[in-house]
Design a protein around this motif. Structure first.
Motif, PDB file in Angstrom:
ATOM      1  N   VAL A  22       0.847  -1.200   0.000  1.00  0.00           N
ATOM      2  CA  VAL A  22       0.000   0.000   0.000  1.00  0.00           C
ATOM      3  C   VAL A  22       0.882   1.250   0.000  1.00  0.00           C
ATOM      4  O   VAL A  22       0.606   2.226  -0.705  1.00  0.00           O
ATOM      5  CB  VAL A  22      -0.958  -0.019   1.209  1.00  0.00           C
ATOM      6  CG1 VAL A  22      -1.706   1.290   1.327  1.00  0.00           C
ATOM      7  CG2 VAL A  22      -1.912  -1.181   1.109  1.00  0.00           C
ATOM      8  N   ALA A  23       1.953   1.226   0.787  1.00  0.00           N
ATOM      9  CA  ALA A  23       2.859   2.375   0.851  1.00  0.00           C
ATOM     10  C   ALA A  23       3.512   2.639  -0.500  1.00  0.00           C
ATOM     11  O   ALA A  23       3.654   3.802  -0.922  1.00  0.00           O
ATOM     12  CB  ALA A  23       3.912   2.145   1.928  1.00  0.00           C
ATOM     13  N   ILE A  24       3.886   1.590  -1.226  1.00  0.00           N
ATOM     14  CA  ILE A  24       4.501   1.770  -2.553  1.00  0.00           C
ATOM     15  C   ILE A  24       3.495   2.373  -3.529  1.00  0.00           C
ATOM     16  O   ILE A  24       3.822   3.297  -4.284  1.00  0.00           O
ATOM     17  CB  ILE A  24       5.066   0.423  -3.065  1.00  0.00           C
ATOM     18  CG1 ILE A  24       6.301   0.042  -2.275  1.00  0.00           C
ATOM     19  CG2 ILE A  24       5.378   0.502  -4.549  1.00  0.00           C
ATOM     20  CD1 ILE A  24       6.877  -1.310  -2.644  1.00  0.00           C
ATOM     21  N   VAL A  25       2.264   1.886  -3.524  1.00  0.00           N
ATOM     22  CA  VAL A  25       1.243   2.418  -4.431  1.00  0.00           C
ATOM     23  C   VAL A  25       0.964   3.886  -4.119  1.00  0.00           C
ATOM     24  O   VAL A  25       0.868   4.723  -5.021  1.00  0.00           O
ATOM     25  CB  VAL A  25      -0.041   1.565  -4.351  1.00  0.00           C
ATOM     26  CG1 VAL A  25      -1.194   2.245  -5.075  1.00  0.00           C
ATOM     27  CG2 VAL A  25       0.206   0.183  -4.920  1.00  0.00           C
ATOM     28  N   VAL A  26       0.874   4.227  -2.852  1.00  0.00           N
ATOM     29  CA  VAL A  26       0.624   5.627  -2.468  1.00  0.00           C
ATOM     30  C   VAL A  26       1.804   6.499  -2.851  1.00  0.00           C
ATOM     31  O   VAL A  26       1.632   7.618  -3.363  1.00  0.00           O
ATOM     32  CB  VAL A  26       0.320   5.708  -0.953  1.00  0.00           C
ATOM     33  CG1 VAL A  26       0.328   7.147  -0.468  1.00  0.00           C
ATOM     34  CG2 VAL A  26      -1.014   5.061  -0.648  1.00  0.00           C
ATOM     35  N   ALA A  27       3.024   6.018  -2.652  1.00  0.00           N
ATOM     36  CA  ALA A  27       4.213   6.803  -3.002  1.00  0.00           C
ATOM     37  C   ALA A  27       4.298   7.042  -4.506  1.00  0.00           C
ATOM     38  O   ALA A  27       4.615   8.153  -4.959  1.00  0.00           O
ATOM     39  CB  ALA A  27       5.468   6.094  -2.499  1.00  0.00           C
ATOM     40  N   VAL A  28       4.003   6.018  -5.297  1.00  0.00           N
ATOM     41  CA  VAL A  28       4.035   6.184  -6.759  1.00  0.00           C
ATOM     42  C   VAL A  28       2.954   7.158  -7.206  1.00  0.00           C
ATOM     43  O   VAL A  28       3.188   8.018  -8.064  1.00  0.00           O
ATOM     44  CB  VAL A  28       3.885   4.808  -7.457  1.00  0.00           C
ATOM     45  CG1 VAL A  28       3.624   4.972  -8.948  1.00  0.00           C
ATOM     46  CG2 VAL A  28       5.124   3.968  -7.227  1.00  0.00           C
ATOM     47  N   LEU A  30       1.648   9.620  -5.478  1.00  0.00           N
ATOM     48  CA  LEU A  30       2.070  10.972  -5.082  1.00  0.00           C
ATOM     49  C   LEU A  30       3.171  11.501  -5.997  1.00  0.00           C
ATOM     50  O   LEU A  30       3.173  12.682  -6.368  1.00  0.00           O
ATOM     51  CB  LEU A  30       2.537  10.976  -3.629  1.00  0.00           C
ATOM     52  CG  LEU A  30       1.440  10.899  -2.580  1.00  0.00           C
ATOM     53  CD1 LEU A  30       2.041  10.784  -1.193  1.00  0.00           C
ATOM     54  CD2 LEU A  30       0.540  12.121  -2.669  1.00  0.00           C
ATOM     55  N   ALA A  31       4.112  10.638  -6.378  1.00  0.00           N
ATOM     56  CA  ALA A  31       5.195  11.066  -7.260  1.00  0.00           C
ATOM     57  C   ALA A  31       4.673  11.455  -8.635  1.00  0.00           C
ATOM     58  O   ALA A  31       5.063  12.492  -9.198  1.00  0.00           O
ATOM     59  CB  ALA A  31       6.231   9.952  -7.382  1.00  0.00           C
ATOM     60  N   VAL A  32       3.772  10.660  -9.183  1.00  0.00           N
ATOM     61  CA  VAL A  32       3.202  10.974 -10.503  1.00  0.00           C
ATOM     62  C   VAL A  32       2.378  12.251 -10.433  1.00  0.00           C
ATOM     63  O   VAL A  32       2.465  13.121 -11.307  1.00  0.00           O
ATOM     64  CB  VAL A  32       2.367   9.783 -11.022  1.00  0.00           C
ATOM     65  CG1 VAL A  32       1.557  10.166 -12.243  1.00  0.00           C
ATOM     66  CG2 VAL A  32       3.274   8.610 -11.341  1.00  0.00           C
ATOM     67  N   GLY A  33       1.582  12.391  -9.392  1.00  0.00           N
ATOM     68  CA  GLY A  33       0.778  13.608  -9.235  1.00  0.00           C
ATOM     69  C   GLY A  33       1.632  14.841  -9.081  1.00  0.00           C
ATOM     70  O   GLY A  33       1.352  15.903  -9.677  1.00  0.00           O
ATOM     71  N   THR A  34       2.708  14.753  -8.301  1.00  0.00           N
ATOM     72  CA  THR A  34       3.617  15.889  -8.126  1.00  0.00           C
ATOM     73  C   THR A  34       4.317  16.234  -9.435  1.00  0.00           C
ATOM     74  O   THR A  34       4.466  17.411  -9.786  1.00  0.00           O
ATOM     75  CB  THR A  34       4.658  15.559  -7.034  1.00  0.00           C
ATOM     76  OG1 THR A  34       3.972  15.217  -5.835  1.00  0.00           O
ATOM     77  CG2 THR A  34       5.569  16.736  -6.774  1.00  0.00           C
ATOM     78  N   LEU A  36       3.223  15.708 -12.507  1.00  0.00           N
ATOM     79  CA  LEU A  36       2.254  16.349 -13.403  1.00  0.00           C
ATOM     80  C   LEU A  36       1.966  17.785 -12.976  1.00  0.00           C
ATOM     81  O   LEU A  36       1.841  18.680 -13.819  1.00  0.00           O
ATOM     82  CB  LEU A  36       0.961  15.532 -13.448  1.00  0.00           C
ATOM     83  CG  LEU A  36       1.033  14.202 -14.200  1.00  0.00           C
ATOM     84  CD1 LEU A  36      -0.280  13.444 -14.063  1.00  0.00           C
ATOM     85  CD2 LEU A  36       1.363  14.440 -15.654  1.00  0.00           C
ATOM     86  N   ALA A  37       1.868  18.020 -11.681  1.00  0.00           N
ATOM     87  CA  ALA A  37       1.622  19.381 -11.196  1.00  0.00           C
ATOM     88  C   ALA A  37       2.793  20.297 -11.522  1.00  0.00           C
ATOM     89  O   ALA A  37       2.594  21.454 -11.922  1.00  0.00           O
ATOM     90  CB  ALA A  37       1.360  19.348  -9.690  1.00  0.00           C
ATOM     91  N   LEU A  38       4.015  19.801 -11.384  1.00  0.00           N
ATOM     92  CA  LEU A  38       5.191  20.623 -11.706  1.00  0.00           C
ATOM     93  C   LEU A  38       5.258  20.936 -13.203  1.00  0.00           C
ATOM     94  O   LEU A  38       5.580  22.068 -13.598  1.00  0.00           O
ATOM     95  CB  LEU A  38       6.470  19.909 -11.261  1.00  0.00           C
ATOM     96  CG  LEU A  38       6.738  19.910  -9.765  1.00  0.00           C
ATOM     97  CD1 LEU A  38       7.957  19.057  -9.441  1.00  0.00           C
ATOM     98  CD2 LEU A  38       6.951  21.343  -9.281  1.00  0.00           C
ATOM     99  N   VAL A  39       4.958  19.959 -14.035  1.00  0.00           N
ATOM    100  CA  VAL A  39       4.971  20.201 -15.483  1.00  0.00           C
ATOM    101  C   VAL A  39       3.900  21.221 -15.859  1.00  0.00           C
ATOM    102  O   VAL A  39       4.150  22.158 -16.624  1.00  0.00           O
ATOM    103  CB  VAL A  39       4.781  18.874 -16.254  1.00  0.00           C
ATOM    104  CG1 VAL A  39       4.500  19.127 -17.721  1.00  0.00           C
ATOM    105  CG2 VAL A  39       6.007  18.005 -16.094  1.00  0.00           C
ATOM    106  N   ALA A  40       2.707  21.071 -15.321  1.00  0.00           N
ATOM    107  CA  ALA A  40       1.634  22.008 -15.633  1.00  0.00           C
ATOM    108  C   ALA A  40       1.975  23.417 -15.153  1.00  0.00           C
ATOM    109  O   ALA A  40       1.745  24.410 -15.870  1.00  0.00           O
ATOM    110  CB  ALA A  40       0.328  21.533 -14.999  1.00  0.00           C
TER     111      ALA A  40
END
Length: 108
Positions: A22-28, A30-34, A36-40
């Motif tokens: 669960v921790a790995i899925v949440v970390a991935v 969060l990383a993908v969301g961050t 995408l937010a930085l690129v946008a």
């Protein structure tokens, strides 16, 4: 699975997921969301000023449409439908008409 059980194929099992999965899925996520937010945000920070400057430059230095001094130009002409005989005379050159095909009968 029992062959006489009509609901045997519809049953599903729940597997336990460990806390580290669960921790790995949440970390991935969060990383993908961050990322995408930085690129946008970076695209917005770079593109918005460029578009604003380009729009301001066009407004200040853009060419203005030029209007004709005498108003609109109207070309007036009279048209008539040629009979086959008149068209043949024009093709032969007896009527003083211009034949774009020339003497060889081919278009130039």
């Amino acid at each position: 699975m029992n062959a006489n059980d009509p609901f045997g194929q519809m049953r599903f099992t729940v597997q336990r997921v460990s806390w580290w999965q669960v921790a790995i899925v949440v970390a991935v996520a969060l990383a993908v969301g961050t990322a995408l937010a930085l690129v946008a945000a970076s695209v917005f920070i770079v593109v918005a000023p460029v578009l604003l400057i380009a729009g301001l430059a066009y407004k200040l230095f853009g060419s203005k449409p030029r209007r004709a001094e005498g108003g609109p130009t109207v070309i007036d002409a009279e048209y008539r439908v040629l009979s086959p005989e008149e068209a043949a005379r024009d093709r032969d050159g007896r009527n003083g008409g211009y034949d774009p095909r020339g003497p060889s009968g081919r278009l130039r």
